[in-house]
Each structure stands twice: as C-alpha cells, then as structure tokens.
Write a protein that holds these residues in place. Structure first.
Motif, PDB file in Angstrom:
ATOM      1  N   ALA A 125       0.822  -1.209   0.000  1.00 26.90           N
ATOM      2  CA  ALA A 125       0.000   0.000   0.000  1.00 26.90           C
ATOM      3  C   ALA A 125       0.858   1.262   0.000  1.00 26.90           C
ATOM      4  O   ALA A 125       1.738   1.437   0.841  1.00 26.90           O
ATOM      5  N   ARG A 126       0.600   2.139  -0.944  1.00 27.84           N
ATOM      6  CA  ARG A 126       1.288   3.423  -1.037  1.00 27.84           C
ATOM      7  C   ARG A 126       0.529   4.312  -2.009  1.00 27.84           C
ATOM      8  O   ARG A 126      -0.339   3.832  -2.759  1.00 27.84           O
ATOM      9  N   VAL A 127       0.870   5.605  -1.981  1.00 30.31           N
ATOM     10  CA  VAL A 127       0.180   6.586  -2.825  1.00 30.31           C
ATOM     11  C   VAL A 127       1.214   7.361  -3.625  1.00 30.31           C
ATOM     12  O   VAL A 127       2.220   7.823  -3.086  1.00 30.31           O
ATOM     13  N   VAL A 128       0.970   7.490  -4.931  1.00 30.78           N
ATOM     14  CA  VAL A 128       1.805   8.307  -5.803  1.00 30.78           C
ATOM     15  C   VAL A 128       0.931   9.428  -6.360  1.00 30.78           C
ATOM     16  O   VAL A 128      -0.106   9.162  -6.978  1.00 30.78           O
ATOM     17  N   ILE A 129       1.342  10.667  -6.117  1.00 31.25           N
ATOM     18  CA  ILE A 129       0.620  11.818  -6.664  1.00 31.25           C
ATOM     19  C   ILE A 129       1.428  12.385  -7.826  1.00 31.25           C
ATOM     20  O   ILE A 129       2.577  12.785  -7.653  1.00 31.25           O
ATOM     21  N   VAL A 130       0.837  12.378  -8.997  1.00 29.43           N
ATOM     22  CA  VAL A 130       1.448  12.989 -10.176  1.00 29.43           C
ATOM     23  C   VAL A 130       0.962  14.431 -10.200  1.00 29.43           C
ATOM     24  O   VAL A 130      -0.221  14.696 -10.441  1.00 29.43           O
ATOM     25  N   ASP A 131       1.860  15.350  -9.934  1.00 32.66           N
ATOM     26  CA  ASP A 131       1.481  16.740  -9.702  1.00 32.66           C
ATOM     27  C   ASP A 131       1.080  17.451 -10.981  1.00 32.66           C
ATOM     28  O   ASP A 131       1.854  17.525 -11.945  1.00 32.66           O
ATOM     29  N   ARG A 132      -0.123  17.979 -10.995  1.00 32.55           N
ATOM     30  CA  ARG A 132      -0.630  18.820 -12.079  1.00 32.55           C
ATOM     31  C   ARG A 132      -1.160  20.116 -11.455  1.00 32.55           C
ATOM     32  O   ARG A 132      -2.358  20.212 -11.137  1.00 32.55           O
ATOM     33  N   PRO A 133      -0.288  21.090 -11.203  1.00 27.44           N
ATOM     34  CA  PRO A 133      -0.732  22.325 -10.547  1.00 27.44           C
ATOM     35  C   PRO A 133      -1.908  22.975 -11.277  1.00 27.44           C
ATOM     36  O   PRO A 133      -1.930  23.058 -12.509  1.00 27.44           O
ATOM     37  N   GLY A 134      -2.878  23.402 -10.504  1.00 24.98           N
ATOM     38  CA  GLY A 134      -4.032  24.063 -11.076  1.00 24.98           C
ATOM     39  C   GLY A 134      -5.120  23.143 -11.580  1.00 24.98           C
ATOM     40  O   GLY A 134      -6.155  23.616 -12.057  1.00 24.98           O
ATOM     41  N   SER A 135      -4.930  21.844 -11.500  1.00 27.25           N
ATOM     42  CA  SER A 135      -5.939  20.906 -11.998  1.00 27.25           C
ATOM     43  C   SER A 135      -7.221  21.010 -11.177  1.00 27.25           C
ATOM     44  O   SER A 135      -7.182  21.052  -9.949  1.00 27.25           O
ATOM     45  N   VAL A 136      -8.372  21.051 -11.844  1.00 28.30           N
ATOM     46  CA  VAL A 136      -9.649  21.169 -11.135  1.00 28.30           C
ATOM     47  C   VAL A 136     -10.235  19.798 -10.800  1.00 28.30           C
ATOM     48  O   VAL A 136     -11.227  19.708 -10.086  1.00 28.30           O
ATOM     49  N   GLN A 137      -9.613  18.746 -11.331  1.00 28.02           N
ATOM     50  CA  GLN A 137     -10.047  17.384 -11.025  1.00 28.02           C
ATOM     51  C   GLN A 137      -8.849  16.538 -10.647  1.00 28.02           C
ATOM     52  O   GLN A 137      -7.708  16.836 -11.032  1.00 28.02           O
ATOM     53  N   THR A 138      -9.124  15.469  -9.922  1.00 26.62           N
ATOM     54  CA  THR A 138      -8.098  14.475  -9.598  1.00 26.62           C
ATOM     55  C   THR A 138      -8.488  13.164 -10.248  1.00 26.62           C
ATOM     56  O   THR A 138      -9.602  12.671 -10.051  1.00 26.62           O
ATOM     57  N   GLN A 139      -7.582  12.621 -11.031  1.00 28.21           N
ATOM     58  CA  GLN A 139      -7.793  11.306 -11.639  1.00 28.21           C
ATOM     59  C   GLN A 139      -7.328  10.241 -10.663  1.00 28.21           C
ATOM     60  O   GLN A 139      -6.200  10.282 -10.158  1.00 28.21           O
ATOM     61  N   LEU A 140      -8.194   9.263 -10.390  1.00 26.86           N
ATOM     62  CA  LEU A 140      -7.877   8.189  -9.457  1.00 26.86           C
ATOM     63  C   LEU A 140      -7.612   6.899 -10.225  1.00 26.86           C
ATOM     64  O   LEU A 140      -8.355   6.555 -11.142  1.00 26.86           O
ATOM     65  N   LEU A 141      -6.592   6.171  -9.838  1.00 26.90           N
ATOM     66  CA  LEU A 141      -6.361   4.822 -10.343  1.00 26.90           C
ATOM     67  C   LEU A 141      -5.742   4.024  -9.209  1.00 26.90           C
ATOM     68  O   LEU A 141      -4.618   4.299  -8.782  1.00 26.90           O
ATOM     69  N   ILE A 142      -6.487   3.071  -8.715  1.00 23.90           N
ATOM     70  CA  ILE A 142      -6.079   2.269  -7.564  1.00 23.90           C
ATOM     71  C   ILE A 142      -5.986   0.828  -8.028  1.00 23.90           C
ATOM     72  O   ILE A 142      -6.959   0.283  -8.555  1.00 23.90           O
ATOM     73  N   GLY A 143      -4.832   0.187  -7.871  1.00 22.68           N
ATOM     74  CA  GLY A 143      -4.720  -1.152  -8.437  1.00 22.68           C
ATOM     75  C   GLY A 143      -3.684  -2.044  -7.799  1.00 22.68           C
ATOM     76  O   GLY A 143      -2.878  -1.632  -6.954  1.00 22.68           O
ATOM     77  N   ARG A 144      -3.720  -3.274  -8.250  1.00 20.36           N
ATOM     78  CA  ARG A 144      -2.774  -4.308  -7.838  1.00 20.36           C
ATOM     79  C   ARG A 144      -2.823  -5.430  -8.864  1.00 20.36           C
ATOM     80  O   ARG A 144      -3.632  -5.404  -9.801  1.00 20.36           O
ATOM     81  N   ILE A 145      -1.981  -6.421  -8.687  1.00 23.14           N
ATOM     82  CA  ILE A 145      -1.949  -7.572  -9.588  1.00 23.14           C
ATOM     83  C   ILE A 145      -2.716  -8.726  -8.954  1.00 23.14           C
ATOM     84  O   ILE A 145      -2.559  -9.010  -7.763  1.00 23.14           O
ATOM     85  N   GLY A 146      -3.557  -9.393  -9.752  1.00 26.72           N
ATOM     86  CA  GLY A 146      -4.352 -10.504  -9.243  1.00 26.72           C
ATOM     87  C   GLY A 146      -4.404 -11.669 -10.207  1.00 26.72           C
ATOM     88  O   GLY A 146      -3.670 -11.721 -11.196  1.00 26.72           O
TER      89      GLY A 146
END
Length: 469
Positions: free
Chosen positions: A259-280
């Motif tokens: 478990a960890r979080v990576v934020i790809v910085d887009r200054p000024g972005s009005v939305q946040t794109q979420l992608l949460i995953g793993r291998i199964g």
C-alpha cells in the motif's frame, strides 16, 4: 333563438388489443469454433455465423512486447502499424486503395501478449481481402520513408498521452507496480527516447525474428454460405511461408503492491484522476469467475456499489469503475491481471472521496455482497451475453483473446455457466481478496498542493509526489 338542435358529445371508444407476450427464451451458448491447421503451420479457427455478412478476421502473432530489443520499446507497435504501409506488390497508397475497393478495413496493434491484426470485409469480397492480408503478413515492404513517418506520428502522440490524466495515471501505476527491468513497467508503445531510435532496419529485424505462420493463429467468423473457405485460405494465407520456431518461454510476472500513494502533480488541476490497483489472478485461476462477478458488483456498472455511494449519494464523481484487465495470461503462474478502480473527482473533494471509497471496501469486507447485487450482476453479465456477440467482430475478438491467453476454445462458454453457478458468498470473498486495503497502490493525477495533505491524513500508505511534466 337558434333552430339548431344541440348534439350530445360522443365519447370515443378505445379498442384495446391484447398485449403481445414474450416468448420462451431460446437456449444460447457462445459459438464453438472449428480448429484446423494449414500446411504452412498456420492454425485456423473458423466459426460459421449465418446472417453475418461482414466477416471478421483476427490474426494473432507471437511477437510480445518483452521480445522488443533493449532500448527499442515501441518497435512492435511500429511494426504492427507498418504492415499495411506497402508490400512487395503494392505501395502504401495502392494497398490502401485496394482495401477500399474490397470494402475492407485493416488494423493492427501490439500488446504484452503479442501483435493482433484485424480485418473486416463483406463476405462477397472475403478472398480478395484475405489476399491483401496475406501480402501484408508475408511480404511487408517497410519502406524507410513510411517508417520515418510512423515514427514521427508516434512521437507526436506521446505529448498528448502524457497530457491525458487517465493515460498518465496508467503509466504511473505500471511504473510503480513493476520493477524497472520489467517491460510491463514501461509504456506499451514506447517513450520519446526509445521511439526516436527506431528505424526501418529495426522494424524489419523484429518482423523477421517473430512473425511466421507456424506460430500464428487466424480466426475467421461470419457467414460462409457459398464460400469455399478452405480454398480461400489456402490460396492466400496458406501461401505465407516462414521458418519454424520454438515456443517463446513466459517468465513469471512480479509486482510490488504494498500500500502506497503516488501523486502525479498537475498544478491548477480542477479534477483528480484516481487509479487504484494491484496484480491478481488471471483467467487460468479457478477464482476467475467469482472474481469477475464480485468485481462487477463492486464497480462494473452505474448501479454498482461504488457508484451508488460516490456518485449517487455523495455527488463526488460522474462515475467510478472497478475492473479486471488481463495483462498476460498463461499456465503455471506466468499470467496476471490488473485489478483496478478508476474515476475522477473534483480536486476539493479528493480526500473525502478516497475516504468514502475505502469505507466501501471496508464495508464489503465486513458484510459482503447482497443476494440482490449478485443476481443483478449475473443477469447483466450472462443474461445479455447474446447481445454482446451479435456481430462477427465480437465473436472473433473473444476467440482471439482465448488463443492469445492460452485458453481452451470452449472457455467463454464454460465461463458463462460458471458465472451463473457462482454464489453470493464466493463472489463476496473474491471481491474482498481482489482489493485488500493493505495491498493497493493508489495513483492520483492532480494538484499536489491541494490534495497531498488530505490524502496523507487518511493513512492509506506512504505518499510520494512526482512531477507531472
């Protein structure tokens, strides 16, 4: 006074006809193909579908992305695109014109399992289109000028992909899950650095090393009434020759989904794109039917649990989806699927949206799915399957997927039977195991200054911020 006698209003009489009643459902099963082999070693799967006057053809080439030479990521994609850019018989322009005269479309793409070439054509012109397809596979010209143009086109695409939040999230997730040495950690179609190194010689070398009939499979689906398919295949794809080759070994897929979080910085972005995953688990695992059902209940459609909470109740998003996407499938643990949740939310509710998403997963683990959720999912996945496969292209694509993933020809048919038999308890357990809270990598593409602190406060894993440029 008027001498006109008043007329009483006439009440119209409506005649109701009996409402038509639905008939008994007809039994349906996924079409079973016939398998054969041409003298040149090419495997053929054919499926006669009366009434399907547009024939679909899929060719699987065993040219996987991990076979690309080091430093030349993207050469498989460029080779696939160049197959229709001229042959020993036709220039690129002439080849396009011949396809148009046949009323055919030809497309190709590369992915981790290999290269897929797709053809659609009216049944009346099938042999003519098969001849063009055979020329593209047998003797592509790969002219320097066309390869240079394709390289330039690909380089132009990359900035647009990097500017797309969903695509940027997928690239970041792959780069986080897989070790740098693994081909799956890098963009499927290559980077600016690797694509710029590719020339016609590299494309020809990749073609010569991996494209041959003995390791290829062609799937043909449509109405073959009045068509001698054996003769059509024998005179076209049957004339394709090439050296024998040993099956390419498949190495196990390794990934780090702590478990960890990576934020790809887009200054000024009005939305946040979420992608949460793993291998199964992939389709060779016995849990696959229950996993498909459970993940669909969680986030497969507008009525699924994630949407009910995040969209309907909270109004955070236009939609959130959970899905399982096979990356590569094979026996003995060599395959894997990406299990993921994706969507976008307004920047100022990123923290609350993630908190509620995690609560949905906690509730799922504590209470499981309901019988109603399970029944709706079965109806949507199994009950509407005949509609999904009304076209020849849909059937051919699924059969080609089965070939690509080393599955038996009756896999899809058996899968629907297993989905219908899977109970609520099994589906619940599979969904919970698919998304364990301590084994999820979260990628957020958005304004780090606004979302980093609220996300850290959730305690869902170490937070790392990387540049989105």
């Amino acid at each position: 006074m008027s001498d006109v006698t008043p007329v009483s209003p006439v009440t119209p009489v409506m005649e109701f006809h009996p409402q038509p009643a639905g008939g008994l459902p007809k039994p349906w099963d996924f079409p079973a193909p016939q398998r054969s082999t041409l003298p040149n070693g090419l495997t053929v799967l054919r499926c006669h579908r009366p009434g399907q006057q547009v024939v679909a053809v899929e060719v699987n080439l065993v040219a996987p992305l991990d076979a690309e030479p080091e430093g030349l990521d993207g050469v498989a994609t460029l080779m696939a695109r160049a197959l229709s850019e001229g042959t020993d018989k036709h220039s690129a322009e002439e080849f396009a014109a011949e396809l148009e005269r046949a009323g055919a479309t030809l497309d190709a793409h590369a992915d981790h399992p290999g290269v897929r070439v797709s053809l659609e054509v009216p049944a009346s012109r099938l042999e003519r289109a098969l001849a063009l397809l055979a020329d593209a596979l047998r003797s592509p010209a790969f002219p320097d000028s066309e390869i240079e143009r394709l390289v330039a086109n690909r380089l132009d695409e990359i900035p647009h992909e990097m500017a797309n939040p969903a695509r940027r999230a997928a690239i970041a997730l792959s780069g986080t899950l897989f070790p740098p040495s693994a081909r799956m950690s890098r963009p499927r179609q290559g980077t600016e650095e690797t694509v710029s190194r590719i020339d016609a010689a590299a494309v020809r070398a990749f073609y010569e090393a991996h494209v041959r009939p003995a390791t290829a499979t062609v799937v043909v689906v449509g109405d073959f009434t009045g068509i001698d398919l054996d003769a059509a295949l024998g005179g076209t794809l049957g004339a394709w020759t090439g050296a024998e080759a040993q099956p390419r070994p498949m190495s196990p897929i390794t990934a780090d989904d702590a478990a960890r979080v990576v934020i790809v910085d887009r200054p000024g972005s009005v939305q946040t794109q979420l992608l949460i995953g793993r291998i199964g688990a992939d389709r060779h695992d016995r849990v696959w039917p229950a996993q498909v059902l459970g993940v669909y209940c969680l986030g497969g459609t507008l009525t699924s649990r994630l949407d009910r909470v995040l969209r309907e109740e909270k109004g955070y998003t236009y939609g959130v989806r959970a899905f399982g996407q096979v990356l590569r499938s094979g026996p003995e643990g060599t395959g894997a699927a990406l299990l993921a949740i994706s969507g976008s939310v307004a920047t100022d509710v990123t923290g609350p949206a993630l908190a509620d998403l995690w609560q949905v997963l906690r509730t799922l683990a504590a209470e499981g799915l309901t019988d109603e959720e399970r029944d709706v999912a079965v109806q949507n996945l199994v009950g509407v399957a005949p509609l999904r496969y009304e076209t020849a292209a849909a059937v051919a694509g699924t059969l080609a997927d089965q070939v690509e993933q080393h599955l038996p020809d009756d896999f899809q048919s058996r899968l629907y039977a297993l989905l219908a038999e899977t109970g609520t308890v099994e589906a619940s357990a599979a969904a919970v195991n698919a998304f364990p809270l301590d084994r999820l990598v979260t990628v957020l593409v958005g304004d780090a200054e606004q979302i980093a602190d609220p996300v850290r406060a959730l305690g869902v894993g170490e937070v790392t911020v990387v540049s989105g440029q």
